[in-house]
Scaffold this motif. Structure first.
Motif, PDB file in Angstrom:
ATOM      1  N   ILE A 269     121.415  30.936  -8.782  1.00 44.07           N
ATOM      2  CA  ILE A 269     121.332  30.116  -9.987  1.00 44.07           C
ATOM      3  C   ILE A 269     122.669  29.413 -10.231  1.00 44.07           C
ATOM      4  CG2 ILE A 269     121.156  30.224 -12.504  1.00 44.07           C
ATOM      5  CD1 ILE A 269     119.034  32.419 -12.125  1.00 44.07           C
ATOM      6  N   ALA A 270     123.766  30.155 -10.099  1.00 42.73           N
ATOM      7  CA  ALA A 270     125.087  29.556 -10.291  1.00 42.73           C
ATOM      8  C   ALA A 270     125.347  28.473  -9.253  1.00 42.73           C
ATOM      9  CB  ALA A 270     126.166  30.639 -10.212  1.00 42.73           C
ATOM     10  N   ILE A 271     124.969  28.722  -8.014  1.00 43.98           N
ATOM     11  CA  ILE A 271     125.176  27.739  -6.949  1.00 43.98           C
ATOM     12  C   ILE A 271     124.348  26.487  -7.202  1.00 43.98           C
ATOM     13  CG2 ILE A 271     124.762  27.287  -4.499  1.00 43.98           C
ATOM     14  CD1 ILE A 271     125.499  30.218  -3.979  1.00 43.98           C
ATOM     15  N   GLN A 272     123.105  26.668  -7.640  1.00 43.22           N
ATOM     16  CA  GLN A 272     122.251  25.503  -7.869  1.00 43.22           C
ATOM     17  C   GLN A 272     122.805  24.600  -8.973  1.00 43.22           C
ATOM     18  OE1 GLN A 272     118.190  25.965  -9.533  1.00 43.22           O
ATOM     19  NE2 GLN A 272     117.530  24.580  -7.898  1.00 43.22           N
ATOM     20  N   PHE A 273     123.220  25.194 -10.077  1.00 45.67           N
ATOM     21  CA  PHE A 273     123.669  24.370 -11.196  1.00 45.67           C
ATOM     22  C   PHE A 273     125.082  23.833 -10.992  1.00 45.67           C
ATOM     23  CE2 PHE A 273     120.391  26.860 -13.628  1.00 45.67           C
ATOM     24  CZ  PHE A 273     119.537  25.784 -13.783  1.00 45.67           C
ATOM     25  N   ALA A 274     125.957  24.576 -10.317  1.00 43.72           N
ATOM     26  CA  ALA A 274     127.317  24.080 -10.074  1.00 43.72           C
ATOM     27  C   ALA A 274     127.379  23.148  -8.868  1.00 43.72           C
ATOM     28  CB  ALA A 274     128.272  25.260  -9.875  1.00 43.72           C
ATOM     29  N   GLY A 275     126.473  23.346  -7.911  1.00 45.24           N
ATOM     30  CA  GLY A 275     126.532  22.570  -6.680  1.00 45.24           C
ATOM     31  C   GLY A 275     125.720  21.294  -6.677  1.00 45.24           C
ATOM     32  N   SER A 276     124.894  21.080  -7.708  1.00 46.47           N
ATOM     33  CA  SER A 276     124.027  19.898  -7.723  1.00 46.47           C
ATOM     34  C   SER A 276     124.449  18.872  -8.764  1.00 46.47           C
ATOM     35  CB  SER A 276     122.578  20.321  -8.013  1.00 46.47           C
ATOM     36  OG  SER A 276     122.470  20.895  -9.309  1.00 46.47           O
ATOM     37  N   LYS A 277     125.539  19.119  -9.496  1.00 47.18           N
ATOM     38  CA  LYS A 277     125.940  18.232 -10.582  1.00 47.18           C
ATOM     39  C   LYS A 277     127.200  17.458 -10.249  1.00 47.18           C
ATOM     40  CE  LYS A 277     124.043  20.617 -14.552  1.00 47.18           C
ATOM     41  NZ  LYS A 277     123.811  21.896 -13.880  1.00 47.18           N
ATOM     42  N   LYS A 278     127.393  16.382 -10.987  1.00 49.03           N
ATOM     43  CA  LYS A 278     128.596  15.570 -10.889  1.00 49.03           C
ATOM     44  C   LYS A 278     129.168  15.341 -12.289  1.00 49.03           C
ATOM     45  CE  LYS A 278     128.816  14.980  -6.458  1.00 49.03           C
ATOM     46  NZ  LYS A 278     129.986  15.447  -5.663  1.00 49.03           N
ATOM     47  N   SER A 279     130.487  15.359 -12.395  1.00 47.09           N
ATOM     48  CA  SER A 279     131.154  15.317 -13.691  1.00 47.09           C
ATOM     49  C   SER A 279     131.443  13.891 -14.147  1.00 47.09           C
ATOM     50  CB  SER A 279     132.462  16.115 -13.624  1.00 47.09           C
ATOM     51  OG  SER A 279     133.197  15.962 -14.818  1.00 47.09           O
ATOM     52  N   LEU A 280     130.880  13.534 -15.274  1.00 48.71           N
ATOM     53  CA  LEU A 280     131.179  12.233 -15.877  1.00 48.71           C
ATOM     54  C   LEU A 280     132.605  12.213 -16.416  1.00 48.71           C
ATOM     55  CD1 LEU A 280     129.808   9.502 -16.740  1.00 48.71           C
ATOM     56  CD2 LEU A 280     129.392  10.589 -18.946  1.00 48.71           C
ATOM     57  N   ALA A 281     133.044  13.344 -16.976  1.00 50.10           N
ATOM     58  CA  ALA A 281     134.372  13.414 -17.583  1.00 50.10           C
ATOM     59  C   ALA A 281     135.478  13.224 -16.552  1.00 50.10           C
ATOM     60  CB  ALA A 281     134.546  14.754 -18.300  1.00 50.10           C
ATOM     61  N   SER A 282     135.296  13.757 -15.356  1.00 48.30           N
ATOM     62  CA  SER A 282     136.302  13.577 -14.304  1.00 48.30           C
ATOM     63  C   SER A 282     136.131  12.245 -13.580  1.00 48.30           C
ATOM     64  CB  SER A 282     136.206  14.722 -13.283  1.00 48.30           C
ATOM     65  OG  SER A 282     136.488  15.963 -13.878  1.00 48.30           O
ATOM     66  N   GLY A 283     134.881  11.811 -13.402  1.00 45.38           N
ATOM     67  CA  GLY A 283     134.614  10.612 -12.625  1.00 45.38           C
ATOM     68  C   GLY A 283     135.050   9.326 -13.295  1.00 45.38           C
ATOM     69  N   LEU A 284     134.868   9.219 -14.613  1.00 45.08           N
ATOM     70  CA  LEU A 284     135.208   7.971 -15.305  1.00 45.08           C
ATOM     71  C   LEU A 284     136.700   7.632 -15.219  1.00 45.08           C
ATOM     72  CD1 LEU A 284     132.943   8.017 -18.486  1.00 45.08           C
ATOM     73  CD2 LEU A 284     132.804   6.486 -16.544  1.00 45.08           C
TER      74      LEU A 284
END
Length: 372
Positions: A269-284
């Motif tokens: 569960i931790a791998i799925q949610f941490a490994g499938s997302k991208k950060s808007l706060a860092s990316g912008l």
């Protein structure tokens, strides 16, 4: 005491995304020009530096070092974030120019290079009754690595094809604007940690305000230069379709791939949610440095993917929580309130206090709304 206003759980759009869209609309109607544009650019640069200083001041070095013990999980998440995602981004190059324009593809490829989220990964992991401490460390490690890895990958992969390119000066600017404030926050954490812990909500508003300022500055410059004339409704719909496929592939790969690697359910569960997302706060902030005048188009794929991932993962988290209770599996991790300590700007409606670990919410409906 009056009840605190909350976002309706039936509303499918994250209120922070609405603020971002409103900021884009303001930039379209009243773009900053001349001296105002210079002032907005300076304020945006200062806000980004403050933002990463706060990230550094919030990250507990001791807890991060303690989390290294679960190194297989963290390596898996980092591989998904900085290897599998970019490979899929490169594979999408075949969609240019038939589905995506070169400029949109550059933004799409940049999206695959951005680090994972922190707070939303923790919150959804907690709701789904996964390994929350592992999600905290995995998200923190990804964000920390992204300050260095994302610019390096951008230097290797973002060239030509309508992208802004990459140069040594851009790398230096990344170091000065992002890495130096982050390290300063870490070094000063001994003296600033208490203040930050006491004023989390106020500093959260600073986080979000900084991101809105970056968006306004980038989209204002894009409007002045006429970049938005390059995008049509058909292209936007095509971009949404491509991003939906990308998210589906990553959700499947992280869930079934982690099972093949021998992780238990809480870790998966931790791998799925941490490994499938991208950060808007860092990316912008990174996009504003890397793309310059074309940052408005470059961040569009990331903004769309961000909202999509939150809506889809909210549904998945509720189903995971229901599956856990139906099968009688033990609950792993800390309460959902741990998510509030991670530092990524996110609407307060995402998780209701303590609900992720409460037996009184069997289907998770009160734990998370359709947003972040």
């Amino acid at each position: 005491m009056p009840k605190r206003l909350t976002w309706p759980s039936w509303m499918p759009v994250d209120p922070y995304i609405l603020l971002l869209l409103a900021t884009v609309g303001l930039a379209a109607l009243l773009p900053a020009r001349g001296a105002a544009a210079d002032g907005a650019s300076f304020a945006s640069t200062a806000a980004v530096g403050l933002l990463f200083f706060l990230y550094g001041a919030r990250l507990s070095t001791r807890e991060a070092l303690r989390g290294l013990a679960h190194w297989r999980l963290h390596v898996t998440v980092l591989a998904c974030t900085f290897v599998l995602f970019p490979v899929l981004g490169l594979a999408a190059r075949g969609l240019v120019p038939y589905v995506l324009t070169p400029a949109l593809y550059s933004g799409f490829l940049f999206l695959t290079l951005v680090p994972s989220t922190i707070q939303s990964s923790i919150a959804f992991t907690s709701i789904a009754r996964g390994n929350v401490p592992a999600a905290i460390c995995a998200g923190s490690f990804s964000s920390l690595a992204g300050i260095v890895v994302t610019p390096v990958l951008a230097a290797m992969l973002l060239h030509g094809g309508g992208s802004a390119g990459f140069s040594g000066s851009a790398l230096v600017q990344i170091v000065v604007q992002l890495l130096v404030p982050f390290v300063a926050g870490q070094l000063l954490r001994r003296w600033t940690g208490g203040f930050i812990a006491r004023h989390k909500r106020l500093l959260g508003l600073v986080d979000r305000g900084s991101i809105l300022l970056v968006v306004y500055s980038a989209f204002s410059e894009g409007m002045v230069r006429g970049i938005w004339h390059q995008v049509t409704v058909v292209r936007l719909l095509a971009l949404l379709g491509v991003e939906a496929v990308l998210l589906a592939v990553m959700l499947a790969a992280t869930w079934y791939g982690s099972r093949r690697l021998g992780f238990d359910r809480a870790d998966r569960i931790a791998i799925q949610f941490a490994g499938s997302k991208k950060s808007l706060a860092s990316g912008l902030p990174m996009a504003s440095v890397l793309f310059g005048a074309q940052a408005s188009l470059a961040v569009l794929p990331l903004m769309l993917f961000h909202q999509m991932q939150l809506m889809v993962c909210a549904v998945i988290a509720r189903r995971r929580a229901q599956d856990t209770q139906d099968t009688g599996l033990p609950v792993s991790g800390r309460p959902a309130d741990a998510a509030r300590d991670a530092g990524e700007p996110v609407p307060e409606r995402q998780v209701s206090r303590g609900s992720a670990s409460s037996p009184g919410t069997p289907d998770g409906r009160r734990s998370v709304s359709a947003g972040r």
